[in-house]
Design a protein around this motif. Structure first.
Motif, PDB file in Angstrom:
ATOM      1  N   LYS A 159       0.867  -1.184   0.000  1.00  0.00           N
ATOM      2  CA  LYS A 159       0.000   0.000   0.000  1.00  0.00           C
ATOM      3  C   LYS A 159       0.901   1.229   0.000  1.00  0.00           C
ATOM      4  CE  LYS A 159      -4.516  -1.064   0.662  1.00  0.00           C
ATOM      5  NZ  LYS A 159      -4.518  -1.874  -0.560  1.00  0.00           N
ATOM      6  N   LEU A 160       2.057   1.079   0.654  1.00  0.00           N
ATOM      7  CA  LEU A 160       3.005   2.187   0.761  1.00  0.00           C
ATOM      8  C   LEU A 160       4.369   1.726   0.250  1.00  0.00           C
ATOM      9  CD1 LEU A 160       3.729   5.052   1.823  1.00  0.00           C
ATOM     10  CD2 LEU A 160       4.174   4.001   4.046  1.00  0.00           C
ATOM     11  N   LEU A 161       4.855   2.438  -0.764  1.00  0.00           N
ATOM     12  CA  LEU A 161       6.141   2.100  -1.366  1.00  0.00           C
ATOM     13  C   LEU A 161       7.167   3.152  -0.945  1.00  0.00           C
ATOM     14  CD1 LEU A 161       7.703   0.368  -3.507  1.00  0.00           C
ATOM     15  CD2 LEU A 161       6.861   1.966  -5.235  1.00  0.00           C
ATOM     16  N   LEU A 162       8.265   2.694  -0.334  1.00  0.00           N
ATOM     17  CA  LEU A 162       9.322   3.609   0.113  1.00  0.00           C
ATOM     18  C   LEU A 162      10.497   3.498  -0.844  1.00  0.00           C
ATOM     19  CD1 LEU A 162       9.374   2.619   3.922  1.00  0.00           C
ATOM     20  CD2 LEU A 162       8.037   4.455   2.854  1.00  0.00           C
ATOM     21  N   LEU A 163      10.848   4.590  -1.491  1.00  0.00           N
ATOM     22  CA  LEU A 163      11.939   4.571  -2.464  1.00  0.00           C
ATOM     23  C   LEU A 163      13.067   5.460  -1.984  1.00  0.00           C
ATOM     24  CD1 LEU A 163       9.971   5.053  -5.836  1.00  0.00           C
ATOM     25  CD2 LEU A 163      10.822   2.931  -4.831  1.00  0.00           C
ATOM     26  N   ASP A 164      14.205   4.831  -1.702  1.00  0.00           N
ATOM     27  CA  ASP A 164      15.345   5.594  -1.194  1.00  0.00           C
ATOM     28  C   ASP A 164      16.345   5.839  -2.321  1.00  0.00           C
ATOM     29  OD1 ASP A 164      17.331   6.812   0.234  1.00  0.00           O
ATOM     30  OD2 ASP A 164      17.481   5.276   1.781  1.00  0.00           O
ATOM     31  N   GLU A 165      16.421   7.097  -2.746  1.00  0.00           N
ATOM     32  CA  GLU A 165      17.446   7.544  -3.693  1.00  0.00           C
ATOM     33  C   GLU A 165      17.540   6.632  -4.940  1.00  0.00           C
ATOM     34  OE1 GLU A 165      19.969  10.828  -3.352  1.00  0.00           O
ATOM     35  OE2 GLU A 165      19.560   9.822  -1.479  1.00  0.00           O
ATOM     36  N   PRO A 166      16.441   6.503  -5.692  1.00  0.00           N
ATOM     37  CA  PRO A 166      16.488   5.579  -6.833  1.00  0.00           C
ATOM     38  C   PRO A 166      17.478   5.985  -7.918  1.00  0.00           C
ATOM     39  CG  PRO A 166      14.403   6.778  -6.782  1.00  0.00           C
ATOM     40  CD  PRO A 166      15.100   7.084  -5.502  1.00  0.00           C
ATOM     41  N   SER A 167      17.946   7.221  -7.903  1.00  0.00           N
ATOM     42  CA  SER A 167      18.884   7.672  -8.939  1.00  0.00           C
ATOM     43  C   SER A 167      20.333   7.288  -8.635  1.00  0.00           C
ATOM     44  CB  SER A 167      18.833   9.194  -9.061  1.00  0.00           C
ATOM     45  OG  SER A 167      19.460   9.781  -7.932  1.00  0.00           O
ATOM     46  N   MET A 168      20.565   6.829  -7.410  1.00  0.00           N
ATOM     47  CA  MET A 168      21.929   6.614  -6.914  1.00  0.00           C
ATOM     48  C   MET A 168      22.818   5.803  -7.865  1.00  0.00           C
ATOM     49  SD  MET A 168      23.419   6.733  -3.800  1.00  0.00           S
ATOM     50  CE  MET A 168      24.201   5.925  -2.524  1.00  0.00           C
ATOM     51  N   GLY A 169      23.918   6.391  -8.255  1.00  0.00           N
ATOM     52  CA  GLY A 169      24.918   5.684  -9.051  1.00  0.00           C
ATOM     53  C   GLY A 169      24.530   5.419 -10.494  1.00  0.00           C
ATOM     54  N   LEU A 170      23.453   6.030 -10.984  1.00  0.00           N
ATOM     55  CA  LEU A 170      23.009   5.741 -12.347  1.00  0.00           C
ATOM     56  C   LEU A 170      23.313   6.898 -13.296  1.00  0.00           C
ATOM     57  CD1 LEU A 170      19.486   4.193 -11.583  1.00  0.00           C
ATOM     58  CD2 LEU A 170      21.669   3.006 -11.864  1.00  0.00           C
ATOM     59  N   PRO A 172      22.584   9.612 -16.283  1.00  0.00           N
ATOM     60  CA  PRO A 172      21.382  10.422 -16.504  1.00  0.00           C
ATOM     61  C   PRO A 172      20.315   9.777 -17.397  1.00  0.00           C
ATOM     62  CG  PRO A 172      23.324  11.813 -16.599  1.00  0.00           C
ATOM     63  CD  PRO A 172      23.817  10.403 -16.448  1.00  0.00           C
ATOM     64  N   VAL A 173      20.703   9.108 -18.472  1.00  0.00           N
ATOM     65  CA  VAL A 173      19.655   8.508 -19.334  1.00  0.00           C
ATOM     66  C   VAL A 173      18.919   7.382 -18.619  1.00  0.00           C
ATOM     67  CG1 VAL A 173      20.482   9.045 -21.653  1.00  0.00           C
ATOM     68  CG2 VAL A 173      21.410   7.046 -20.483  1.00  0.00           C
ATOM     69  N   ILE A 174      19.631   6.675 -17.751  1.00  0.00           N
ATOM     70  CA  ILE A 174      18.993   5.585 -16.998  1.00  0.00           C
ATOM     71  C   ILE A 174      18.092   6.180 -15.913  1.00  0.00           C
ATOM     72  CG2 ILE A 174      19.399   3.446 -15.704  1.00  0.00           C
ATOM     73  CD1 ILE A 174      20.593   3.350 -18.489  1.00  0.00           C
ATOM     74  N   ILE A 175      18.549   7.290 -15.331  1.00  0.00           N
ATOM     75  CA  ILE A 175      17.711   7.972 -14.328  1.00  0.00           C
ATOM     76  C   ILE A 175      16.394   8.401 -14.998  1.00  0.00           C
ATOM     77  CG2 ILE A 175      17.551   9.972 -12.782  1.00  0.00           C
ATOM     78  CD1 ILE A 175      20.594   9.823 -12.460  1.00  0.00           C
ATOM     79  N   ASP A 176      16.470   8.877 -16.238  1.00  0.00           N
ATOM     80  CA  ASP A 176      15.242   9.226 -16.983  1.00  0.00           C
ATOM     81  C   ASP A 176      14.285   8.041 -16.994  1.00  0.00           C
ATOM     82  OD1 ASP A 176      16.183  11.685 -17.686  1.00  0.00           O
ATOM     83  OD2 ASP A 176      16.746  11.145 -19.742  1.00  0.00           O
ATOM     84  N   LEU A 199      18.507  14.234  -6.015  1.00  0.00           N
ATOM     85  CA  LEU A 199      18.318  14.998  -7.251  1.00  0.00           C
ATOM     86  C   LEU A 199      16.958  15.684  -7.193  1.00  0.00           C
ATOM     87  CD1 LEU A 199      19.707  12.548  -9.977  1.00  0.00           C
ATOM     88  CD2 LEU A 199      20.886  14.408  -8.787  1.00  0.00           C
ATOM     89  N   ALA A 200      16.990  16.919  -6.671  1.00  0.00           N
ATOM     90  CA  ALA A 200      15.748  17.621  -6.351  1.00  0.00           C
ATOM     91  C   ALA A 200      14.838  17.781  -7.567  1.00  0.00           C
ATOM     92  CB  ALA A 200      16.087  18.989  -5.765  1.00  0.00           C
ATOM     93  N   TYR A 201      15.428  18.110  -8.695  1.00  0.00           N
ATOM     94  CA  TYR A 201      14.600  18.381  -9.863  1.00  0.00           C
ATOM     95  C   TYR A 201      13.787  17.142 -10.249  1.00  0.00           C
ATOM     96  CZ  TYR A 201      13.212  20.002 -14.443  1.00  0.00           C
ATOM     97  OH  TYR A 201      12.456  20.363 -15.520  1.00  0.00           O
ATOM     98  N   ARG A 202      14.464  15.999 -10.257  1.00  0.00           N
ATOM     99  CA  ARG A 202      13.780  14.746 -10.618  1.00  0.00           C
ATOM    100  C   ARG A 202      12.626  14.465  -9.659  1.00  0.00           C
ATOM    101  NH1 ARG A 202      15.903  12.356 -15.348  1.00  0.00           N
ATOM    102  NH2 ARG A 202      18.093  12.891 -15.425  1.00  0.00           N
ATOM    103  N   ALA A 203      12.893  14.656  -8.378  1.00  0.00           N
ATOM    104  CA  ALA A 203      11.875  14.341  -7.370  1.00  0.00           C
ATOM    105  C   ALA A 203      10.695  15.309  -7.468  1.00  0.00           C
ATOM    106  CB  ALA A 203      12.499  14.389  -5.982  1.00  0.00           C
ATOM    107  N   LEU A 204      10.992  16.597  -7.611  1.00  0.00           N
ATOM    108  CA  LEU A 204       9.918  17.591  -7.615  1.00  0.00           C
ATOM    109  C   LEU A 204       9.052  17.472  -8.863  1.00  0.00           C
ATOM    110  CD1 LEU A 204      11.794  20.726  -6.200  1.00  0.00           C
ATOM    111  CD2 LEU A 204      10.309  19.111  -4.992  1.00  0.00           C
ATOM    112  N   GLU A 205       9.663  17.028  -9.948  1.00  0.00           N
ATOM    113  CA  GLU A 205       8.923  16.858 -11.194  1.00  0.00           C
ATOM    114  C   GLU A 205       7.811  15.816 -11.048  1.00  0.00           C
ATOM    115  OE1 GLU A 205      11.016  17.182 -15.556  1.00  0.00           O
ATOM    116  OE2 GLU A 205      11.534  15.528 -14.245  1.00  0.00           O
TER     117      GLU A 205
END
Ligand code: ATP
Length: 243
Positions: A159-170, A172-176, A199-205
């Motif tokens: 019901k609740l998904l916790l995602l910790d820093e999914p961009s870590m070590g990736l 930019p195209v993979i982060i997309d 990565l604030a921009y990614r999260a806020l988007e």
């Protein structure tokens, strides 16, 4: 309805104060992000929710009930799934076995047939995992491992998904790609998502609402859009002049 409430949460590592009275709340169905720089307290917040750390004081309520004293394996049984920083897939197991492991509690409840259907559904969102279902997970690329870690969390039907820093070590195209997938999961609308991300921009988007955490305190909150245009946030987290 509030699914998660964090009230005046204080967490210390010995003498180091990591969280100094943090309060935040998440409504059912929202995607709420916490942004902040290195060492601000994002992972500590996540690990305290999932029962890996015990707070010094304050409370965490899931659907109105305190979960602070509940150990991590029992928190998972409350339909909370945590994708930790650094992914942590089981390297020597195949992709498929990692996914089955994510559904362990459901299989124990006799839902194996439904789990297999859900794994097929995961493969339709992440076709690259299907192509690699028999491959040893440790040999996947960083991006594929992140997708597997996400997939493993999804098959547990949280019901609740916790995602910790999914961009870590990736890269930019993979982060997309990873954030596109987070958006797909969000749009399905059957899950509440709590994301912490440097990565604030990614999260806020992608976030409905977000909190800014600085040195263990929440300094600002607002919708993703509001924070993206907030001058302080732009200066500190989005790079001066970035549009
Ligand atoms: P990052 O994005 O770098 O992972 P974060 O916002 O997730 O940062 P935390 O990992 O929550 O930050 O750390 C918050 C504070 O607690 C930091 O000052 C950190 O040095 C400290 N800290 C974290 N883990 C420990 C630990 N095991 N022992 C002592 N201090 C710790």
């Amino acid at each position: 309805m509030k699914i998660l409430e964090i009230k005046d949460l204080v967490v210390n590592y010995g003498k180091v104060a990591a969280l100094k009275e943090i309060s935040l709340e998440i409504e059912e169905g929202e995607l709420v992000a916490v942004i902040g720089s290195n060492g601000a307290g994002k992972t500590t917040t996540m690990n305290t929710i999932s029962g890996l750390l015990s707070p010094t004081s304050g409370d965490i309520l899931l659907n109105g009930k305190s979960i602070c004293k509940i150990p991590a394996h029992q928190v998972a049984a409350l339909n909370i799934s945590h994708v930790p920083e650094g992914r942590k897939v089981f390297a020597s197991m195949s992709v498929k076995d990692n996914l089955l492991l994510g559904a362990y509690l459901r299989i124990r409840k006799g839902e194996k047939k439904q789990v297999i259907a859900d794994i097929d559904d995961i493969y339709s969102i992440f076709p690259r995992l299907k192509e690699r279902e028999n491959q040893q997970s440790g040999t996947l690329s960083g991006g594929e491992q992140q997708m597997l870690a996400l997939g493993r969390a999804l098959v547990s039907k949280p019901k609740l998904l916790l995602l910790d820093e999914p961009s870590m070590g990736l890269a930019p195209v993979i982060i997309d790609e990873v954030f596109k997938l987070i958006n797909t999961i969000k749009k399905r609308g059957d899950m509440t998502i709590f994301l912490v991300e440097q990565l604030a921009y990614r999260a806020l988007e992608v976030a409905d609402r977000a909190y800014v955490v600085e040195q263990g305190n929440i300094s600002l909150t607002g919708t993703g859009k509001e924070l993206m245009t907030n001058p302080e946030v732009r200066k500190a987290y989005l790079g001066a002049g970035k549009s």
